[in-house]
Design a protein around this motif. Sequence first.
Motif, PDB file in Angstrom:
ATOM      1  N   ALA A  46       1.723   2.235  -3.568  1.00 38.81           N
ATOM      2  CA  ALA A  46       0.598   2.825  -4.272  1.00 38.81           C
ATOM      3  C   ALA A  46       0.394   4.272  -3.830  1.00 38.81           C
ATOM      4  CB  ALA A  46      -0.666   2.011  -4.023  1.00 38.81           C
ATOM      5  N   ASP A  47       0.588   4.558  -2.546  1.00 39.69           N
ATOM      6  CA  ASP A  47       0.433   5.915  -2.040  1.00 39.69           C
ATOM      7  C   ASP A  47       1.473   6.846  -2.649  1.00 39.69           C
ATOM      8  OD1 ASP A  47      -1.698   5.190  -0.509  1.00 39.69           O
ATOM      9  OD2 ASP A  47      -0.544   4.966   1.362  1.00 39.69           O
ATOM     10  N   LYS A  98       0.825  -1.192   0.000  1.00 37.25           N
ATOM     11  CA  LYS A  98       0.000   0.000   0.000  1.00 37.25           C
ATOM     12  C   LYS A  98       0.869   1.255   0.000  1.00 37.25           C
ATOM     13  CE  LYS A  98      -3.831   2.153   2.407  1.00 37.25           C
ATOM     14  NZ  LYS A  98      -4.723   2.126   3.552  1.00 37.25           N
TER      15      LYS A  98
END
Length: 165
Positions: free
Chosen positions: A133-134, A130
Amino acid sequence: MATKIKLMRLGKMRAPYYRIVVADSRTKREGRVIETIGKYHPKEDPSFIEVDSDRAQYWLGVGAQPTEPVAAIFRVTGDWQKFKGEAAPPPMKVAAPKPDRKALYEEAVRGNGEEPAAGATTPKKKAAPKADADTADSSAADTVAEAAGAGGEGPAAGATSTPAE
């Protein structure tokens, strides 16, 4: 003055320990004492009893009366039998000595020093997907903001426009 050899209670609730003291018979249990002649810790296994035998013999000799619990302690330590001139009781049980911490530590170091360590004891944590992706989303937002600021013709970043018909 009538003197008694009695126990003075110390410690916390459910964790008492006592001093064996010589005091005036009229004083409170934790009141003023003439002399402290021993210690008694009943919660240890086996119970810890320490009595200054010479002072106990002196006070018994001058007429100090032991309370029943103190008389029982004196029978265990042999002071009562010595005062009465009877045979000595069997020796008291004594707690095993505690192992020396430094010796235990040195032994553990010697035992582990021979074997090479294969690696870390806990595996290394992996990065969360994650987080990747951030960072991609934030870099795309930066690019859009730069384009909006550089052109000067388009609407402000973040504003929405509708086509005119």
